[in-house]
Motif scaffolding. Structure first.
Motif, PDB file in Angstrom:
ATOM      1  N   GLU A 106       0.797  -1.232   0.193  1.00 23.94           N
ATOM      2  CA  GLU A 106      -0.272   0.470   0.201  1.00 23.94           C
ATOM      3  C   GLU A 106       0.738   1.818  -0.072  1.00 23.94           C
ATOM      4  O   GLU A 106       0.439   2.234   0.181  1.00 23.94           O
ATOM      5  N   HIS A 107       2.286   0.920   0.025  1.00 20.82           N
ATOM      6  CA  HIS A 107       3.092   2.279   0.112  1.00 20.82           C
ATOM      7  C   HIS A 107       3.358   2.441  -0.562  1.00 20.82           C
ATOM      8  O   HIS A 107       4.946   3.345  -1.107  1.00 20.82           O
ATOM      9  N   HIS A 108       3.754   1.112  -2.425  1.00 20.02           N
ATOM     10  CA  HIS A 108       4.174   1.508  -3.072  1.00 20.02           C
ATOM     11  C   HIS A 108       4.210   2.686  -3.598  1.00 20.02           C
ATOM     12  O   HIS A 108       2.957   3.306  -4.209  1.00 20.02           O
ATOM     13  N   GLY A 109       4.830   3.559  -4.400  1.00 16.40           N
ATOM     14  CA  GLY A 109       5.549   4.370  -4.845  1.00 16.40           C
ATOM     15  C   GLY A 109       5.243   5.779  -4.326  1.00 16.40           C
ATOM     16  O   GLY A 109       5.575   7.160  -3.801  1.00 16.40           O
ATOM     17  N   MET A 110       5.501   5.373  -2.108  1.00 14.48           N
ATOM     18  CA  MET A 110       5.740   6.694  -1.677  1.00 14.48           C
ATOM     19  C   MET A 110       7.400   7.395  -1.467  1.00 14.48           C
ATOM     20  O   MET A 110       7.128   8.367  -0.942  1.00 14.48           O
ATOM     21  N   PHE A 111       7.943   6.075  -2.180  1.00 17.22           N
ATOM     22  CA  PHE A 111       9.266   6.092  -1.794  1.00 17.22           C
ATOM     23  C   PHE A 111      10.144   6.855  -3.077  1.00 17.22           C
ATOM     24  O   PHE A 111       9.790   6.338  -4.113  1.00 17.22           O
ATOM     25  N   LEU A 112      11.035   7.769  -2.856  1.00 12.19           N
ATOM     26  CA  LEU A 112      11.887   8.070  -3.986  1.00 12.19           C
ATOM     27  C   LEU A 112      12.701   7.579  -5.018  1.00 12.19           C
ATOM     28  O   LEU A 112      13.860   6.948  -4.169  1.00 12.19           O
ATOM     29  N   THR A 113      13.508   7.073  -6.292  1.00  7.37           N
ATOM     30  CA  THR A 113      13.754   6.277  -6.889  1.00  7.37           C
ATOM     31  C   THR A 113      14.533   6.436  -7.901  1.00  7.37           C
ATOM     32  O   THR A 113      14.485   7.894  -8.457  1.00  7.37           O
ATOM     33  N   PHE A 114      15.450   6.282  -7.911  1.00  2.49           N
ATOM     34  CA  PHE A 114      16.055   6.974  -9.183  1.00  2.49           C
ATOM     35  C   PHE A 114      15.602   6.955 -10.854  1.00  2.49           C
ATOM     36  O   PHE A 114      15.619   7.408 -11.604  1.00  2.49           O
ATOM     37  N   ASP A 162      13.912   9.039   0.791  1.00  2.00           N
ATOM     38  CA  ASP A 162      13.394  10.309   0.346  1.00  2.00           C
ATOM     39  C   ASP A 162      11.545  10.326   0.562  1.00  2.00           C
ATOM     40  O   ASP A 162      12.032   8.689  -0.533  1.00  2.00           O
ATOM     41  N   LEU A 163      11.253  10.578   0.392  1.00  2.00           N
ATOM     42  CA  LEU A 163       9.361  10.285  -0.111  1.00  2.00           C
ATOM     43  C   LEU A 163       9.381  11.047  -1.455  1.00  2.00           C
ATOM     44  O   LEU A 163      10.146  12.343  -1.646  1.00  2.00           O
ATOM     45  N   ASP A 164       8.589  10.730  -2.060  1.00  2.95           N
ATOM     46  CA  ASP A 164       7.924  11.091  -3.633  1.00  2.95           C
ATOM     47  C   ASP A 164       6.977  11.917  -2.658  1.00  2.95           C
ATOM     48  O   ASP A 164       5.306  11.436  -3.177  1.00  2.95           O
ATOM     49  N   VAL A 165       7.042  13.264  -3.065  1.00  2.00           N
ATOM     50  CA  VAL A 165       6.218  14.446  -2.222  1.00  2.00           C
ATOM     51  C   VAL A 165       4.665  15.171  -3.050  1.00  2.00           C
ATOM     52  O   VAL A 165       4.284  14.946  -3.206  1.00  2.00           O
ATOM     53  N   PRO A 168       0.643  10.433  -4.498  1.00  3.71           N
ATOM     54  CA  PRO A 168      -0.730  10.119  -3.086  1.00  3.71           C
ATOM     55  C   PRO A 168      -0.637   9.455  -2.544  1.00  3.71           C
ATOM     56  O   PRO A 168      -0.951   9.609  -0.811  1.00  3.71           O
ATOM     57  N   ALA A 169       0.391   8.714  -2.469  1.00  2.00           N
ATOM     58  CA  ALA A 169       1.137   7.833  -0.889  1.00  2.00           C
ATOM     59  C   ALA A 169       1.726   8.120   0.125  1.00  2.00           C
ATOM     60  O   ALA A 169       1.459   8.159   1.442  1.00  2.00           O
ATOM     61  N   ALA A 170       2.170   9.478  -0.548  1.00  2.00           N
ATOM     62  CA  ALA A 170       3.397  10.186   0.781  1.00  2.00           C
ATOM     63  C   ALA A 170       2.509  11.242   1.027  1.00  2.00           C
ATOM     64  O   ALA A 170       2.126  11.191   2.398  1.00  2.00           O
ATOM     65  N   HIS A 171       1.426  11.340  -0.065  1.00  2.00           N
ATOM     66  CA  HIS A 171       0.365  12.138   0.755  1.00  2.00           C
ATOM     67  C   HIS A 171      -0.333  11.689   2.327  1.00  2.00           C
ATOM     68  O   HIS A 171      -1.127  12.577   2.873  1.00  2.00           O
ATOM     69  N   ALA A 172      -0.681  10.346   1.587  1.00  2.00           N
ATOM     70  CA  ALA A 172      -1.590  10.432   3.066  1.00  2.00           C
ATOM     71  C   ALA A 172      -0.948   9.668   4.587  1.00  2.00           C
ATOM     72  O   ALA A 172      -1.049  10.315   5.197  1.00  2.00           O
ATOM     73  N   TYR A 173       0.365   9.028   3.589  1.00  2.00           N
ATOM     74  CA  TYR A 173       1.837   9.033   5.066  1.00  2.00           C
ATOM     75  C   TYR A 173       1.704  10.960   5.839  1.00  2.00           C
ATOM     76  O   TYR A 173       1.417  11.032   7.111  1.00  2.00           O
TER      77      TYR A 173
END
Length: 480
Positions: A106-114, A162-165, A168-173
């Protein structure tokens, strides 16, 4: 914005031993403080980055107390807490879940990748253009249980992912954290490290137009929960001017180096210039848990600073001389930078423990418009904790002493803390600070800062060359 009231900046564990001890101080000898910024008290408060790497950002570390303790502190004063918008700990449940389950998490997309930033690959020029406050590149390779490796952005430390701000997953967090802060009695949220939060290829990705756009978004989100927004950005002074209208409060990080320049040279022209153009909705500081900022007054690229590069270097040199050279050892030089961003030393140490110079600087801080904030080590006129620095190897620990209650009581009985508390009472209670402010150069070395409200006035006369000051003020009206 109020111009009255002074706040304290402190770690609960290093200044009181926990929430109960901190509250006892604030309800006792420090009752004059109108607010307190409690530095990260989440799980864990003592991580690799002293709480700025939360595993659980919505829970008070039980070793310090709980949310009821925070509410008890908030019942009598404003409470500021950090919203760490750029990253979380690699040990957080969200990150571990994503590593384990990948796209099914459910947290897929929350973190920033290269690949998120460079879907078509990044060039050497693009990658090295990114501004980073630490040496090296901002990536760390993490491996999931199935052997898949992901290159995750870690702007600060490998353990701070780092978060992918924009996701939506980061917004929810972030909303989950904001809800916990608001419910816990927090009145002001400090956006920590927001200047690094948006990565934009083709730029240095620090405080760009895209960053300002995110500041608008996160500010609106915070205000939905009824809290004020304080932005923490160490950058060229024009960045503070640009961001100040978007939020409730910014830091005046240019004031400390300008005061050190004036005290070192006996001149006031640079300081006067800043007092004429600085944002008024500022939290004024001399020192913080991160040290004494200097970069904020200097040049950036082709933009001239309030101070020149040579004048900045002279501030570092004087600090090194005052601290027997160890401030140079403790202060980190960021990637691609010619000198450190801040001095890792206490403000009292940098002024060679000279009470007159120190109280002059504090008086100027308290008389300029904004909301003064006093760091707990500065309140106690603390000197560098060289032993703690040697033990941990963390340069900022020279300015993060762990005080026992006996040490606190002994320090508060000293001349400088008592005089500083008198300044707190003056700024908090004198009605002149609700009125009009003016600044005047009396001579090449002397300035006058004045507040007037009807028949009330408070005037600071300061001579930066002689390092002397006096305050003329009408009596504070008695409250019946």
């Amino acid at each position: 914005m109020t111009t009255r009231g002074v706040s304290l900046l402190a770690y609960a564990d290093r200044f009181g031993g926990g929430m109960t001890g901190l509250r006892d101080l604030l309800d006792g000898p420090l009752a004059e403080f109108a607010g307190v910024h409690i530095l990260p008290f989440f799980v864990p408060f003592d991580g690799a980055d002293a709480g700025f790497d939360p595993i659980d950002h919505a829970t008070v570390d039980p070793r310090l107390g709980d949310w009821d303790d925070v509410r008890a502190i908030a019942a009598r004063r404003e409470v500021t807490a950090d919203l760490i918008v750029n990253h979380v700990s690699a040990s957080s449940g969200e990150f571990r879940d994503w590593l384990a389950d990948g796209e099914a998490s459910e947290h897929h997309g929350m973190f920033l990748t290269f690949d998120t930033v460079f879907p078509n690959g990044g060039t050497e020029r693009e990658i090295t253009a990114f501004y980073r406050p630490r040496p090296g590149l901002p990536f760390t390779s993490y491996q999931s249980p199935d052997g898949t490796r992901r290159l995750v952005w870690t702007t600060f430390m490998p353990s701070q992912v780092d978060l992918d701000v924009a996701h939506p997953a980061a917004h929810a967090y972030l909303r989950r954290v904001l809800a916990a802060l608001a419910d816990g009695g927090v009145t002001t949220v400090r956006l920590d490290a927001v200047g690094y939060a948006v990565k934009t290829p083709g730029s240095d990705s620090f405080m760009t137009e895209h960053t300002l756009g995110f500041v608008r978004e996160i500010t609106a989100m915070v205000r939905e929960y009824g809290m004020r927004v304080l932005v923490e950005v160490h950058a060229h002074y024009t960045q503070q001017q640009a961001i100040a209208p978007l939020v409730d409060l910014v830091y005046d990080f240019a004031l400390p180096p300008l005061l050190l320049h004036s005290l070192g040279t006996g001149t006031i022209d640079r300081l006067i210039r800043w007092l004429e153009i600085r944002p008024r909705n500022a939290v004024t500081v001399l020192d913080t848990h991160d040290g004494i900022g200097v970069i904020d007054a200097g040049p950036s690229g082709d933009r001239p600073g309030l101070l020149s590069t040579e004048e900045m270097a002279a501030i570092f040199d004087r600090a090194a001389a005052a601290t027997d050279g160890h401030s140079s050892i403790a202060s980190v030089i960021p990637a691609w930078a010619p000198m450190p961003h801040q001095i890792n030393a206490t403000f009292f140490s940098v002024l060679e423990a000279d009470a007159g110079s120190y109280l002059l600087a504090r008086a100027v801080q308290f008389f300029v418009p904004g909301e003064p904030q006093v760091y707990y080590v500065g309140l106690l006129a603390g000197l560098d904790d060289v032993e703690l620095f040697r033990r941990t190897g963390q340069g900022r620990d020279v300015n993060r002493h762990v005080y026992t209650r006996d040490e606190i009581d002994a320090a508060l009985a000293g001349e400088v803390p008592r005089a500083l508390l008198d300044l707190v009472r003056l700024r908090s209670a004198h009605p002149a600070f609700e009125g009009a402010f003016s600044v005047r150069a009396v001579s090449a070395t002397e300035l006058e800062l004045a507040w007037t409200a009807g028949e009330h006035h408070a005037v600071l006369h300061a001579d930066l060359a002689a390092r002397t000051h006096r305050i003329d003020a009408t009596p504070i009206p008695r409250v019946e």
